[in-house]
Structure formats: C-alpha cells, structure tokens
Scaffold this active site. Structure first.
Site, mmCIF file in Angstrom:
data_model
loop_
_atom_site.group_PDB
_atom_site.id
_atom_site.type_symbol
_atom_site.label_atom_id
_atom_site.label_comp_id
_atom_site.label_asym_id
_atom_site.label_seq_id
_atom_site.Cartn_x
_atom_site.Cartn_y
_atom_site.Cartn_z
ATOM 1 N N LYS A 196 0.856 -1.199 0.000
ATOM 2 C CA LYS A 196 0.000 0.000 0.000
ATOM 3 C C LYS A 196 0.886 1.241 0.000
ATOM 4 C CE LYS A 196 -1.849 2.780 2.804
ATOM 5 N NZ LYS A 196 -1.713 4.009 1.986
ATOM 6 N N GLY A 248 6.869 4.794 8.177
ATOM 7 C CA GLY A 248 6.062 6.001 8.294
ATOM 8 C C GLY A 248 6.341 6.683 9.616
ATOM 9 N N GLU A 271 9.747 1.087 10.616
ATOM 10 C CA GLU A 271 10.798 2.073 10.293
ATOM 11 C C GLU A 271 10.142 3.430 10.467
ATOM 12 O OE1 GLU A 271 13.928 2.053 9.336
ATOM 13 O OE2 GLU A 271 14.292 -0.073 9.008
ATOM 14 N N CYS A 306 13.590 10.618 6.938
ATOM 15 C CA CYS A 306 13.587 10.143 8.331
ATOM 16 C C CYS A 306 14.965 10.286 8.959
ATOM 17 C CB CYS A 306 13.160 8.689 8.367
ATOM 18 S SG CYS A 306 14.170 7.648 7.294
ATOM 19 N N GLU A 405 9.659 15.876 15.338
ATOM 20 C CA GLU A 405 10.099 15.706 13.958
ATOM 21 C C GLU A 405 9.257 16.618 13.060
ATOM 22 O OE1 GLU A 405 8.901 12.200 11.745
ATOM 23 O OE2 GLU A 405 10.927 11.986 10.942
HETATM 24 P P1 NAD Z 1 2.387 8.294 7.893
HETATM 25 O O1 NAD Z 1 2.657 7.505 9.107
HETATM 26 O O2 NAD Z 1 1.352 9.343 7.954
HETATM 27 O O3 NAD Z 1 1.975 7.351 6.669
HETATM 28 C C1 NAD Z 1 2.802 6.308 6.221
HETATM 29 C C2 NAD Z 1 1.956 5.272 5.535
HETATM 30 O O4 NAD Z 1 1.066 4.719 6.502
HETATM 31 C C3 NAD Z 1 1.071 5.795 4.403
HETATM 32 O O5 NAD Z 1 1.008 4.834 3.390
HETATM 33 C C4 NAD Z 1 -0.282 5.923 5.073
HETATM 34 O O6 NAD Z 1 -1.363 5.811 4.186
HETATM 35 C C5 NAD Z 1 -0.250 4.744 6.023
HETATM 36 N N1 NAD Z 1 -1.155 4.854 7.163
HETATM 37 C C6 NAD Z 1 -1.606 5.975 7.768
HETATM 38 N N2 NAD Z 1 -2.429 5.654 8.792
HETATM 39 C C7 NAD Z 1 -2.479 4.301 8.831
HETATM 40 C C8 NAD Z 1 -3.152 3.380 9.655
HETATM 41 N N3 NAD Z 1 -3.957 3.781 10.653
HETATM 42 N N4 NAD Z 1 -2.987 2.060 9.420
HETATM 43 C C9 NAD Z 1 -2.178 1.629 8.432
HETATM 44 N N5 NAD Z 1 -1.530 2.470 7.598
HETATM 45 C C10 NAD Z 1 -1.674 3.791 7.805
HETATM 46 O O7 NAD Z 1 3.789 8.897 7.454
HETATM 47 P P2 NAD Z 1 4.096 9.857 6.234
HETATM 48 O O8 NAD Z 1 3.690 11.239 6.618
HETATM 49 O O9 NAD Z 1 3.572 9.265 4.977
HETATM 50 O O10 NAD Z 1 5.691 9.749 6.153
HETATM 51 C C11 NAD Z 1 6.531 10.510 6.922
HETATM 52 C C12 NAD Z 1 7.026 9.741 8.125
HETATM 53 O O11 NAD Z 1 7.675 8.549 7.705
HETATM 54 C C13 NAD Z 1 8.065 10.507 8.915
HETATM 55 O O12 NAD Z 1 7.800 10.370 10.284
HETATM 56 C C14 NAD Z 1 9.365 9.810 8.558
HETATM 57 O O13 NAD Z 1 10.375 9.943 9.513
HETATM 58 C C15 NAD Z 1 8.920 8.411 8.386
HETATM 59 N N6 NAD Z 1 9.874 7.658 7.562
HETATM 60 C C16 NAD Z 1 10.679 6.726 8.161
HETATM 61 C C17 NAD Z 1 11.628 6.045 7.397
HETATM 62 C C18 NAD Z 1 12.563 5.041 8.017
HETATM 63 O O14 NAD Z 1 13.180 4.273 7.274
HETATM 64 N N7 NAD Z 1 12.719 4.993 9.320
HETATM 65 C C19 NAD Z 1 11.745 6.307 6.036
HETATM 66 C C20 NAD Z 1 10.913 7.260 5.481
HETATM 67 C C21 NAD Z 1 9.973 7.928 6.245
#
Ligand code: NAD
Length: 501
Positions: A196, A248, A271, A306, A405
């Site tokens: 997804k 995320g 992650e 991230c 963050e």
């Molecule tokens: P997010 O958590 O809002 O969303 C990430 C993904 O999760 C999206 O596909 C979203 O649709 C899905 N999602 C949202 N709510 C959900 C739920 N209740 N159940 C299941 N899936 C759900 O994050 P974002 O704003 O898309 O991305 C930014 C974040 O990601 C930042 O905090 C960043 O640090 C982190 N990130 C971490 C890494 C890593 O490798 N550690 C890499 C990239 C980004």
C-alpha cells in the site's frame, strides 16, 4: 471520490507536454495479476505540489480491494514459496532491469507527484534497482543453522520458512524507491506481498505494478493505493496477513502495532521517524562538518527524510562560525520548479504537509529563545514551497522545534560545552534513528558510537545509506532493520528440525 476535473495544466509542466503525458492517463491498481479500478469506483486526485494543479486521478482502494489483494496473495503464496530461490531472485533481477529501462519516466512521475527535483529523483530509481539486485544476490545466503546435539546419532537444523502474505505500507518521501526496494526482501524470502503506497504519492507504485504484471506471477505482488485509515487499517488487521512491515511516522507506527495486535499475533517491523542529532566536536574539521550538516539535512528532498540530522549541536568554540556558515549555505540554495535542472530544493509534498511545516515556522518565529539565521519564509507563488530555515538557540535546546520531527527543511542549532552534555542532549528524546558525529579524535568518535542511543551512527559523514548496512531505529524510531541481510531474514520464521538417525 473527488469531482474536480483533470487540469489542463498551465504551468511550467504545461510547457512540457511530454512530461505531462507521463501522468495524464488512466491509472489502475494491481490485484491478482490484473490492472483494475477500485471495486467502489472511487478515485483520488493527484496534485502536483509544484503548482497545486490536479494532474491525474488514481483508483482509491478500500477494504474490499485490500481483501481481494490479500486473497490473491494468499492463493499465490504456496506456489511462490515452492519456487526455487534462484528463480525468485531471477524475477527480482528482471524487475530491476525493467525499472532501469523506465528510470527516466519513473523519476519524472515521482517529481510531478512528490515535488523533489527530477535530477535528485533519478537517484531514487537507481537505488531501487541496486537494492533489488543486492537482495537477488543474497539468494543463496538465506540459509539456516545446524545446532550441535548431545546425542551423537542426531542432527538438529533450522529451515527458514516464509510467513505467507506480507503487508507492506510505505510513506511518500521516496515513492518509487520504497515501493520497489522494500518488496525485494519479502519476495525473495518466498512471501507474497500486498503493497500500500502513500495516498499522496501512489503514481510510481502503480507504474511499477504495470511493469511487474509482465514479470511477476499473478498474485505474488499486489499494489493497492488507498487511505491509511481505510486500506492501511484493513491490511494491518487482516487475519490472513501475519507479517506487517511499516515505514512512516512514529504515531502511525504505534497505531499499526496496536491494531495488528488487536487482530492476531503478528510480526510487525517499523521504520519510523527521527529527530536526529549532528554533533560537531571542538576538534572537528569545520569545513567538512558544515558540508556534513548541509548534506545531513537532505535539503534536496526538502528535508523530508527520516534520517535527516535536524538537530545541529555544536561545541561553543565553533558555534558561531558553523551556524553562520550553514545559514549562508542554506540561503544560497535555489528554491523552485523541480523540473528545472538548476533547482536545489523543490516544494513540499502536499498541502497538509505544508500546513504542518509552516506551523512549526510560526512557532519558531514567535519563540523569543530562537534566533532566525536563515529562511523562515514561503515564496508568494502557487506550490508548497518553504525556504530552508535555520533557527539558533544560543541558550540551549528547548521547545517543540527541538523535540518534534518536522520532516521538512527546518534545522535547529544549539551549543554545548562538554562531551557529556552533547551526548546527553543527543539522547534526550524518545527517538533514536540516526546520529552524525564530527571529530578528528579517534577516542571521541568511538566513545560517541558507543554512547549514542540510535540505530545508525555516521562518523565524519551524514545522510548516506550504505548497501548492506542495516538501517533502522531504537526507541520510538522503530523495530527491525532494513537494507541488509537482517531485512531478508526478517521475512522468514526459523523452523527447527531434530532428526534422530
Ligand atoms: P504516515 O505515518 O502518515 O503514513 C505512512 C503510511 O502509513 C502511508 O502509506 C499511510 O497511508 C499509512 N497509514 C496511515 N495511517 C495508517 C493506519 N492507521 N494504518 C495503516 N496504515 C496507515 O507517514 P508519512 O507522513 O507518509 O511519512 C513521513 C514519516 O515517515 C516521517 O515520520 C518519517 O520519519 C517516516 N519515515 C521513516 C523512514 C525510516 O526508514 N525509518 C523512512 C521514510 C519515512
């Protein structure tokens, strides 16, 4: 879902019809080897963050589509798991070749969808290709163990069984790179996948689906875009998905862990976010440290990374010099149209994210403890542009900009006086993803590598991910490691076999 019309884009992109044609076309998701619409017929508008125009419309997958994808993945799992690992590796290699052949198109797709300058986005497809090939090359390393037994006439060994269906959820900051690179390990290990992508940036994942449909057996890879609160939750709580891999934010990651546990006992890897320190010690090569602070912020992705080192901690003896030099370099960055080759930094990904980042700017600008060193403004033009911004806290780190963050081009800096103080500041937050240390002392470097509570430490370096090196966080930054052999093993479950003969 939305009724707005596809835009006849009169923007920088409008002047490049070939670029617009890349995304202005029908889009479908991949379920069971077929490119399909959402069962509900719902769609989601795709907005170009560079000019806020709607440039495409994608199917908006819901619970029914996730169920269909999981069904297809569950049906395909036994045959895929029984396929020789060498043949599974061959499929990954073929997929890598297809991505490479379409790399330019995929880079443009991500630029239009995500806003990162195209010359930077080209690196993402290359990383995806390299990761697919890296994991394909690990195929014959995925062995078990033999365990010595007290009984002479017995042999004990482990097999590595796949889980079955893996639910893979990714964010928007590296759309194609995450979509392609993060399916490599679960597929190689013999699992089938339901991916997804993030709702803000699904286009390149859907294009990947079209390429994969020609290469990967039906049902082995399924790609369903949709809202996290609907499609994401359905995937996480689906009883036939025993393994969830999530990238995320920390807030969503904790919810994913809880929701998964509410449905069944599942293996969940996370992650998540970070508020990562970059520490410049008094004996650092200052010029290199300034370069490192700039690179560490990943400004060319608008700071949306991230691993970005978004807390700059500098020994007081160097503080003024480092902060003013980093600020000068930030002010010199060219903010603008991500389609232009000269652009250093493009727009943020979406209106929602722009609202979040600019609210932190307002908080910083109104905080008397913070001095604005660079940026702090947003240009008057369509698009979600924010100038790279540096705040200095001469009396020490305090306030939300040091704790939370921001995931944008906003850097905060504070001085320190001793090694102990620097490490205490670095470790003070509930995050622990990356840290970067600048010093010419072997002792300081090794002590910091030992004392910092993060999953990844750079010494006299920043930002880079190194193929094979495990990436991941401690504390609220995550569980599990990716990008190395541990990621591959993490998609298997050891089965012990005891044989008496
Ligand atoms: P997010 O958590 O809002 O969303 C990430 C993904 O999760 C999206 O596909 C979203 O649709 C899905 N999602 C949202 N709510 C959900 C739920 N209740 N159940 C299941 N899936 C759900 O994050 P974002 O704003 O898309 O991305 C930014 C974040 O990601 C930042 O905090 C960043 O640090 C982190 N990130 C971490 C890494 C890593 O490798 N550690 C890499 C990239 C980004």
């Amino acid at each position: 879902m939305s009724t707005s019309k596809l835009s006849t884009v009169q923007s920088a992109y409008g002047a490049r019809p070939a670029v617009r044609e890349i995304v202005d076309r029908p889009w479908h998701m991949l379920i069971g080897g077929r490119m399909t619409d959402a069962a509900s017929g719902d769609t989601l508008d795709v907005v170009n963050p560079a000019d806020e125009t709607v440039v495409a419309r994608i199917p908006l997958g819901g619970a029914t589509d996730i169920d269909a994808a999981v069904d297809a993945a569950r049906t395909a799992a036994p045959a895929w798991g029984a396929t020789s690992i060498v043949d599974r590796a061959r499929v990954l290699t073929e997929l890598a070749g297809a991505i490479e052949a379409h790399g330019e198109e995929l880079a443009w797709t991500d630029t239009i969808d995500n806003g990162t300058p195209v010359r930077v986005m080209r690196n993402d497809f290359r990383v995806a290709v390299a990761q697919l090939r890296y994991f394909a090359g690990l195929a014959l390393q995925l062995g078990g163990e033999t365990i010595p037994m007290a009984d002479h006439d017995a042999l004990d060994f482990t097999l590595r069984d796949p889980f079955g269906v893996v639910g893979r959820i990714i964010p928007w900051n590296h759309p194609l790179m995450f979509a392609a690179a993060r399916i490599a390990a679960p597929l190689l290990a013999g699992n089938t996948v339901v991916l997804k992508p993030a709702e803000a940036t699904s286009l390149s994942a859907l294009r990947l689906g079209e390429l994969a449909a020609e290469i990967v057996p039906p049902g082995v890879l399924n790609i369903v875009p949709g809202l996290g609160s609907v499609a994401g939750e359905q995937l996480v709580t689906h009883p036939d998905v025993p393994r969830i891999a999530f990238t995320g934010s920390s807030v969503t990651g904790r919810r994913v862990q809880a929701r998964a546990a509410s449905a069944a006992v599942k293996t969940v890897s996370l992650e998540l976010g970070g508020k990562n320190p970059l520490i410049v010690f008094a004996d650092a090569d200052v010029h290199a440290a300034v370069d490192g602070a700039m690179a560490g912020m990943n400004f060319t992705w608008q700071g949306q990374s991230c691993g970005s080192t978004s807390r700059l901690l500098v020994h007081r003896s160097l503080y003024h010099h480092v902060v003013s030099e980093v600020g000068r370099r930030m002010d010199a960055m060219r903010l603008g149209d991500p389609a232009e080759p000269a652009t250093d930094i493009g727009p943020l990904v979406s209106a929602d994210h722009y609202a979040k980042v600019t609210s932190y700017l307002r908080t910083g600008l109104s905080d008397p403890a913070l001095d604005l060193v660079a940026g702090g403004t947003t240009p008057h033009r369509p698009g979600y542009y924010v100038r790279p911004t540096l705040f200095s806290a001469p009396s020490g780190p305090a306030g939300p900009l040091f704790r939370e963050e921001i995931f944008g081009p906003v850097l905060v800096a504070a001085p320190f006086d001793s090694y102990e103080e620097a490490v205490a500041q670095a470790n003070a937050l509930p995050y622990g993803l990356t840290a970067s240390v600048w010093t010419t002392s072997l002792h300081t470097a090794m002590a910091a590598a030992r004392d910092l509570r993060t999953g990844y430490v750079w010494v006299n370096a920043s930002s880079s991910h190194l193929p094979g090196a495990p990436f991941g966080g401690v504390k609220n930054s995550g569980v599990g490691r990716e990008e190395g052999i541990e990621e591959l093993k993490g998609y298997t479950q050891p089965k012990n076999v005891y044989v008496r003969f």
